[in-house]
Design a protein around this motif. Structure first.
Motif, PDB file in Angstrom:
ATOM      1  N   VAL A   1       8.953 -34.081 -43.754  1.00 20.89           N
ATOM      2  CA  VAL A   1       7.618 -33.584 -43.439  1.00 20.89           C
ATOM      3  C   VAL A   1       7.218 -34.020 -42.036  1.00 20.89           C
ATOM      4  O   VAL A   1       7.516 -35.135 -41.600  1.00 20.89           O
ATOM      5  N   SER A   2       6.508 -33.124 -41.340  1.00 17.96           N
ATOM      6  CA  SER A   2       5.970 -33.461 -40.021  1.00 17.96           C
ATOM      7  C   SER A   2       4.805 -32.533 -39.713  1.00 17.96           C
ATOM      8  O   SER A   2       4.583 -31.529 -40.397  1.00 17.96           O
ATOM      9  N   GLY A   3       4.069 -32.852 -38.668  1.00 22.86           N
ATOM     10  CA  GLY A   3       3.011 -31.973 -38.198  1.00 22.86           C
ATOM     11  C   GLY A   3       1.709 -32.107 -38.968  1.00 22.86           C
ATOM     12  O   GLY A   3       1.463 -33.092 -39.674  1.00 22.86           O
ATOM     13  N   GLU A   4       0.883 -31.080 -38.847  1.00 26.73           N
ATOM     14  CA  GLU A   4      -0.428 -31.048 -39.497  1.00 26.73           C
ATOM     15  C   GLU A   4      -0.626 -29.718 -40.201  1.00 26.73           C
ATOM     16  O   GLU A   4      -0.119 -28.684 -39.750  1.00 26.73           O
ATOM     17  N   ASN A   5      -1.346 -29.751 -41.279  1.00 24.61           N
ATOM     18  CA  ASN A   5      -1.664 -28.539 -42.048  1.00 24.61           C
ATOM     19  C   ASN A   5      -0.381 -27.763 -42.369  1.00 24.61           C
ATOM     20  O   ASN A   5       0.486 -28.281 -43.047  1.00 24.61           O
ATOM     21  N   SER A   6      -0.253 -26.528 -41.854  1.00 24.72           N
ATOM     22  CA  SER A   6       0.923 -25.716 -42.180  1.00 24.72           C
ATOM     23  C   SER A   6       1.891 -25.583 -41.007  1.00 24.72           C
ATOM     24  O   SER A   6       2.746 -24.698 -41.017  1.00 24.72           O
ATOM     25  N   MET A   7       1.785 -26.441 -40.000  1.00 24.75           N
ATOM     26  CA  MET A   7       2.643 -26.344 -38.820  1.00 24.75           C
ATOM     27  C   MET A   7       3.456 -27.628 -38.643  1.00 24.75           C
ATOM     28  O   MET A   7       2.913 -28.670 -38.292  1.00 24.75           O
ATOM     29  N   PRO A   8       4.767 -27.568 -38.875  1.00 24.50           N
ATOM     30  CA  PRO A   8       5.608 -28.742 -38.618  1.00 24.50           C
ATOM     31  C   PRO A   8       5.652 -29.069 -37.129  1.00 24.50           C
ATOM     32  O   PRO A   8       5.411 -28.220 -36.276  1.00 24.50           O
ATOM     33  N   ASP A   9       5.979 -30.301 -36.826  1.00 24.34           N
ATOM     34  CA  ASP A   9       6.124 -30.765 -35.453  1.00 24.34           C
ATOM     35  C   ASP A   9       7.609 -30.670 -35.086  1.00 24.34           C
ATOM     36  O   ASP A   9       8.388 -31.590 -35.363  1.00 24.34           O
ATOM     37  N   THR A  10       7.990 -29.559 -34.469  1.00 19.68           N
ATOM     38  CA  THR A  10       9.407 -29.315 -34.209  1.00 19.68           C
ATOM     39  C   THR A  10      10.038 -30.359 -33.296  1.00 19.68           C
ATOM     40  O   THR A  10      11.128 -30.863 -33.596  1.00 19.68           O
TER      41      THR A  10
ATOM     42  N   ARG B   1      24.325 -30.107 -55.898  1.00 16.75           N
ATOM     43  CA  ARG B   1      24.656 -31.526 -55.983  1.00 16.75           C
ATOM     44  C   ARG B   1      25.844 -31.875 -55.091  1.00 16.75           C
ATOM     45  O   ARG B   1      26.246 -33.029 -55.028  1.00 16.75           O
ATOM     46  N   GLU B   2      26.391 -30.863 -54.444  1.00 16.04           N
ATOM     47  CA  GLU B   2      27.571 -31.069 -53.601  1.00 16.04           C
ATOM     48  C   GLU B   2      27.217 -31.048 -52.121  1.00 16.04           C
ATOM     49  O   GLU B   2      27.710 -31.863 -51.340  1.00 16.04           O
ATOM     50  N   ILE B   3      26.371 -30.105 -51.727  1.00 12.90           N
ATOM     51  CA  ILE B   3      26.006 -29.935 -50.316  1.00 12.90           C
ATOM     52  C   ILE B   3      24.732 -30.725 -50.024  1.00 12.90           C
ATOM     53  O   ILE B   3      23.731 -30.580 -50.735  1.00 12.90           O
ATOM     54  N   PRO B   4      24.715 -31.565 -48.993  1.00 11.94           N
ATOM     55  CA  PRO B   4      23.484 -32.289 -48.642  1.00 11.94           C
ATOM     56  C   PRO B   4      22.462 -31.326 -48.031  1.00 11.94           C
ATOM     57  O   PRO B   4      22.758 -30.624 -47.072  1.00 11.94           O
ATOM     58  N   VAL B   5      21.262 -31.293 -48.620  1.00 14.22           N
ATOM     59  CA  VAL B   5      20.224 -30.344 -48.219  1.00 14.22           C
ATOM     60  C   VAL B   5      18.931 -31.090 -47.913  1.00 14.22           C
ATOM     61  O   VAL B   5      18.527 -31.984 -48.666  1.00 14.22           O
ATOM     62  N   VAL B   6      18.294 -30.712 -46.810  1.00 13.15           N
ATOM     63  CA  VAL B   6      16.962 -31.225 -46.474  1.00 13.15           C
ATOM     64  C   VAL B   6      16.035 -30.040 -46.255  1.00 13.15           C
ATOM     65  O   VAL B   6      16.342 -29.133 -45.484  1.00 13.15           O
ATOM     66  N   PHE B   7      14.914 -30.034 -46.956  1.00 15.77           N
ATOM     67  CA  PHE B   7      13.874 -29.023 -46.794  1.00 15.77           C
ATOM     68  C   PHE B   7      12.913 -29.531 -45.726  1.00 15.77           C
ATOM     69  O   PHE B   7      12.300 -30.581 -45.890  1.00 15.77           O
ATOM     70  N   VAL B   8      12.775 -28.809 -44.632  1.00 12.95           N
ATOM     71  CA  VAL B   8      11.942 -29.228 -43.508  1.00 12.95           C
ATOM     72  C   VAL B   8      10.668 -28.397 -43.506  1.00 12.95           C
ATOM     73  O   VAL B   8      10.716 -27.162 -43.430  1.00 12.95           O
ATOM     74  N   THR B   9       9.517 -29.067 -43.582  1.00 12.18           N
ATOM     75  CA  THR B   9       8.272 -28.318 -43.699  1.00 12.18           C
ATOM     76  C   THR B   9       7.085 -29.164 -43.235  1.00 12.18           C
ATOM     77  O   THR B   9       7.248 -30.279 -42.725  1.00 12.18           O
ATOM     78  N   SER B  10       5.896 -28.609 -43.428  1.00  6.47           N
ATOM     79  CA  SER B  10       4.634 -29.226 -43.017  1.00  6.47           C
ATOM     80  C   SER B  10       4.003 -29.972 -44.204  1.00  6.47           C
ATOM     81  O   SER B  10       4.491 -29.890 -45.334  1.00  6.47           O
TER      82      SER B  10
ATOM     83  N   ALA C   1       8.958 -37.433 -40.776  1.00  4.11           N
ATOM     84  CA  ALA C   1       9.861 -37.439 -39.626  1.00  4.11           C
ATOM     85  C   ALA C   1       9.540 -38.546 -38.629  1.00  4.11           C
ATOM     86  O   ALA C   1      10.373 -38.868 -37.777  1.00  4.11           O
ATOM     87  N   SER C   2       8.348 -39.128 -38.732  1.00  2.00           N
ATOM     88  CA  SER C   2       7.967 -40.205 -37.819  1.00  2.00           C
ATOM     89  C   SER C   2       8.404 -41.582 -38.313  1.00  2.00           C
ATOM     90  O   SER C   2       8.207 -42.577 -37.607  1.00  2.00           O
TER      91      SER C   2
END
Length: 317
Positions: free
Chosen positions: A215-224, A163-172, A192-193
């Motif tokens: 979230v970004s990308g398709e299926n299990s591959m994020p759009d880096t 609750r102290e550190i800002p965290v973002v989980f980046v995934t597909s 992400a768009s």
């Protein structure tokens, strides 16, 4: 916030090579007398590209390029078990924290979270932290957890519930589905768009009870490239990559700018020990990046510190 005491005189290193190209690096994100005392000069960076953050990584490895022992998967032991490295072992850890202090965000992958239940990316040097605040940076860099499909991340890790550190989980998209099914808590997701102003309102500042998933990308591959473009729009100018697997992927895409590589004077060997990009495919003899040595520091005969800049073949850009 936990801190680690550092004896700046004991961990001081000396520069034995410095490229003239460093003179073109005009930005000093966090002016700090501590950095000048330990490192000999400020940590300078070039201006970040408009389309993404400036990407740099920091790793310690053995002389033969290994990042962990077979019986100790945590990379910290490569420095800690260098019994002849003296206080140079502490310099290795201090430099990681200094690089966190001068960044807007830091990124880690699931494997590192598995090996360290307390992993969190913020500056543990109280003096450097004060300098960061004086430079008008947020107390904590944005912590990014990167995963293709979220299956390699321990979803009960303390960082994801901070609750102290800002965290973002980046995934597909598949990663978001997995998190929704297995994370025991509330989730706030964004694409992400989405427009920059919407993402700015969504971005965690610390103190939230939700896990923010980008979230970004398709299926299990994020759009880096899309993720990096979104992060740049959110004001992330310098991003420290602490995941060796993702760092290698960024190199394969021609996106990684620099490596800070500390060499611990130990030999590990073995094909089952961790290396940068161990699970990825290597480059060919005909097509590969080159690495320009920007600076070399030394503590003693058993610990050296290198800063490299990547130069890519045109086909990777």
């Amino acid at each position: 916030m936990n801190t680690v005491p550092f004896d700046y005189e004991q961990i001081r290193i000396r520069s034995i090579y410095r490229s003239e190209d460093l003179e073109t690096f005009r930005e000093i994100p966090v002016p700090s007398p501590i950095v000048e005392q330990v490192y000999g000069e400020p940590l300078r960076f070039p201006q970040a590209p408009e389309e993404r953050p400036y990407l740099y990584a920091s790793f310690v490895m053995s002389v033969d390029g290994r990042m962990a022992y077979a019986d100790q998967p945590s990379a910290f032991y490569v420095a800690a078990k260098n019994e002849r490295g003296g206080a140079g072992r502490d310099t290795d850890f201090w430099l990681l924290n200094a690089l966190r202090a001068v960044g807007d965000a830091s990124l880690i992958g699931g494997n590192s979270l598995k090996t360290d239940p307390d992993y969190a990316m913020y500056c543990l040097d109280a003096g450097m932290q004060r300098d960061r605040l004086w430079a008008r940076y947020p107390r904590y860099p944005l912590n990014l957890v990167m995963s293709l499909d979220a299956r390699d991340v321990p979803l009960d890790h303390a960082l994801l519930r901070s609750r102290e550190i800002p965290v973002v989980f980046v995934t597909s998209p598949q990663g978001l589905e997995y998190v929704r099914a297995h994370f025991a808590g509330e989730i706030s997701s964004a694409d992400a768009s989405q427009p920059e102003e919407e993402l700015k309102l969504w971005l965690p500042k610390g103190g939230e009870t939700q896990l923010h998933v980008l979230v970004s990308g398709e299926n299990s591959m994020p759009d880096t490239p899309l993720v990096l473009r979104a992060l740049r729009g959110l004001g992330i100018r310098r991003l420290l990559v602490e995941s060796p697997g993702y760092a290698h992927y960024l190199v394969t895409q021609g996106l990684m700018d620099e490596f800070f590589l500390n060499q611990s004077g130990v030999y590990i060997g073995g094909g089952d020990t961790m290396t940068i990009g161990k699970a990825g495919k290597g480059f060919s003899s005909e097509l590969h990046p080159h690495m320009q040595l920007l600076q070399e520091h030394v503590y003693n005969e058993y610990f050296q510190y290198f800063r490299y800049r990547f130069h890519y073949p045109s086909s990777l850009n």
